[in-house]
Design a protein around this motif. Structure first.
Motif: not given
Length: 197
Positions: A100-109
């Motif tokens: 799964a990919f989530i957006p957080w803190g200017c990055k893709e995690h």
């Protein structure tokens, strides 16, 4: 310490910007751009009523009744969310990548464990919107932010290469944020996931 602004979708895709809103203009100014969002603690159901079903999965797996959120290189991707930094962050599940990919803190995690939205029977649809419109009353609540636990909704954009990216809408920022190409991109023009019944 304040994080640097995420690149906008327009900047990343090198196309004309969809709006004049920048990340810094939106931060800390709820309601400034005309959204009528009711902040409050998130609940695991949409404002329209009935409960939304989220099922735990991992390593690219998805339940048989998972909601198809879009396509990436002509393959199905799904609406997901994952626990991260004390928040529950909406994003996309990409089975071919096993994450799964989530957006957080200017990055893709990229995360191995996540929840998948289920109900692929006409229960949900995507509604085009911009920052100047109200969040629909039937918008699906996708999770909550870290810290204040602000309500997060689910958004989708089409990338420059024609793929979908699914992420979050945060009422304090009045923007959509999506994971794409290793980054967290933001945009004022996106689709928001709504519940039809």
């Amino acid at each position: 310490m304040q994080q640097p602004p995420a690149p906008s979708v327009a900047e990343e895709m090198q196309s004309p910007p969809p709006s004049s809103l920048t990340y810094n203009e939106a931060v800390g100014q709820p309601g400034h751009f005309g959204w009528n969002v009711r902040p409050g603690p998130p609940v695991p159901q949409s404002e329209a009523g009935g409960a939304d079903v989220w099922k735990d999965d991992r390593n690219g797996g998805v339940p048989l009744d998972a909601f198809v959120g879009g396509y990436d290189n002509e393959r199905k991707i799904y609406v997901g969310r994952a626990h991260f930094k004390d928040g529950l962050i909406p994003g996309k599940v990409v089975p071919q990548h096993g994450k799964a990919f989530i957006p957080w803190g200017c990055k893709e995690h990229a995360l191995d464990s996540y929840e998948v939205l289920c109900g692929n029977n006409g229960k949900y649809d995507w509604m085009p919107t911009t920052i100047q419109r109200e969040v629909p009353s039937n918008a699906v609540i996708g999770g909550y932010s870290e810290g204040n636990r602000d309500t997060l909704y689910i958004c989708r954009i089409v990338t420059k290469d024609g793929n979908h990216a699914i992420g979050k809408v945060h009422h304090r920022c009045e923007n959509g944020f999506v994971p794409y190409g290793g980054k967290e991109l933001n945009t004022g023009v996106f689709e928001i996931l709504v519940r039809l019944f």
